[in-house]
Design a protein around this motif. Structure first.
Motif: not given
Length: 94
Positions: A25-27, A41, A44, A51, A73
């Protein structure tokens, strides 16, 4: 999340994805802008990586003071492998 399962910064995350790292996951910091952010973006979305857009305070908490550039991430602790990849050597050796 343990420290060794996180990647900090836009460029570092882009490079990890392009290198085939298994990103869980990407924050992303809300309201972030710029070419590098847009590139991340897009990557992803194309790789179908989970995300979340989060407030800056959440990014700060995840990064614990590290230079994050608005992105953190979470790397998957175990890489996934397809069933075909696991069984192919067995099938070929018969």
């Amino acid at each position: 999340m343990t420290e060794d399962t996180k990647i900090y910064g836009l460029r570092a995350i882009i490079e990890a994805i392009e290198a085939g790292k298994d990103i869980e996951k990407v924050y992303l910091q809300k309201e972030l802008e710029g070419d590098l952010f847009k590139e991340l973006e897009s990557l992803i979305k194309s790789k179908r990586i989970s995300s979340s857009y989060v407030p800056e305070i959440k990014i700060e908490k995840l990064s614990k003071g590290r230079n994050h550039q608005g992105a953190v991430a979470k790397v998957a602790p175990i890489s996934s492998v397809s069933y075909t990849h696991l069984t192919l050597p067995t099938i070929c050796s018969v």
